[in-house]
Write a protein that holds these residues in place. Structure first.
Motif: not given
Ligand SMILES: Cc1cc2nc3c(=O)[nH]c(=O)nc-3n(C[C@H](O)[C@H](O)[C@H](O)COP(=O)(O)O)c2cc1C
Length: 224
Positions: A153-168
Motif C-alpha cells: 500500500i505504501a509503495a502504491g501511494m508513493l507511485i501515486t504521489a510521484l505521478h501527481e508531481a509530474g514524474l515518471a
C-alpha cells in the motif's frame, strides 16, 4: 472514554456528492495517465519533491501502525552503477535461464530485456524495503503484522504521489534483489520489495500499447 489516547477527527473533509464525483473523476483522469516508463532523461529532480512523496507514502495504513517499510533513496552515480551492474547480472540469468517460457511470453508485449541503462540515467532510484520485524533499541524484536500488504500500500501511494508531481517511474523487480541489502547497507531483517526508478521521461520515450480490463472484469458488486 476509551482506555487509549484519542484526538478529535478534525482533519476529515466531507464533500457534497457532486463535488465528490468531480474530484474523483479528475483524479481518475490524472492517474489514468500514469504509465511505466523505461526511457528516462537525466534531468535532475529536486530532493524535496522526493522527500514529500516519501512522506505521502508514510501516511499509508499499516498493520498495527508498525510502518514496516524503509525507503533507501539513491542519487549518487557510484551507487547507481553498482545497482545497475548487480541487477543486470540477475536479469541476464533470469532471461537466459530462470524465466519460464510462460513468463517470457507474458513479458514479450513489454519489450523488456536484461539491459537496464535507466538504473544509471534516471536521477533517483528508490529501493523500497519491507521490514520483516522491527528491532527495539535494546535489540529485542518486534513482530510485524501484514508487512507485505502494508508495504504494498505504501509503495502504491508513493507511485501515486510521484505521478501527481509530474514524474515518471518504473517499478523494477530484478529477481532476486538481495544485492540491494548489500549495496545499500540494509540489515537482513529487511527484504527488498521493489526498486522504483524515478525521473522525467526521455523526450522520445515510448510505452507499450496495452489495455486495462473493464470494470465488470475486475470488480463485482454484491447488493443483497
Ligand atoms: C510488482 C511489479 C513488478 C514489476 N517489475 C517490472 C520489472 O522488473 N521490469 C519492468 O520493466 N517492468 C516491471 N513492472 C512494470 C509492469 O510491467 C507494468 O506496470 C505493466 O506492464 C503495466 O504497465 P503500466 O504500468 O504502464 O500501466 C512491474 C510492475 C509491478 C507492479
Amino acid at each position: 472514554m476509551t482506555s487509549y489516547p484519542t484526538i478529535p477527527f478534525e482533519q476529515y473533509r466531507e464533500y457534497p456528492i457532486e463535488e465528490m464525483r468531480q474530484r474523483l473523476n479528475d483524479f481518475y483522469q490524472n492517474i489514468g495517465r500514469r504509465r511505466t516508463v523505461r526511457d528516462f532523461s537525466d534531468r535532475p529532480v529536486p530532493r524535496d519533491i522526493i522527500e514529500t512523496a516519501l512522506k505521502v507514502a508514510n501516511t499509508a495504513p499499516s498493520g498495527a501502525n508498525l510502518q514496516p517499510w524503509h525507503f533507501a533513496v539513491v542519487s549518487g552515480p557510484e551507487t547507481k552503477k553498482k545497482i545497475r551492474e548487480a541487477a543486470e547480472v540477475e536479469e541476464r540469468e533470469f532471461y537466459e535461464h530462470r524465466a519460464s517460457e510462460e513468463w517470457l511470453s507474458a513479458l514479450a508485449p513489454l519489450g523488456t530485456d536484461e539491459s537496464k541503462p535507466f538504473l544509471e540515467k534516471a536521477p533517483y532510484l528508490i529501493a523500497v524495503f519491507l521490514k520483516k520485524f522491527g528491532v527495539l533499541p535494546d535489540g529485542r524484536k518486534v513482530k510485524h503484522y501484514y508487512p507485505t500488504e502494508s508495504t504494498g500500500i505504501a509503495a502504491g501511494m508513493l507511485i501515486t504521489a510521484l505521478h501527481e508531481a509530474g514524474l515518471a517511474m518504473l517499478t523494477h523487480t530484478p529477481s532476486p534483489m538481495k544485492f540491494l541489502n548489500e549495496i545499500l547497507g540494509r540489515p537482513k531483517s529487511e527484504r527488498p520489495f521493489l526498486l522504483l526508478v524515478v525521473g522525467y521521461p526521455a523526450d522520445d520515450a515510448r510505452v507499450p500499447d496495452i489495455q486495462r480490463k473493464p470494470l465488470e472484469e475486475f470488480a463485482s458488486f454484491i447488493e443483497t
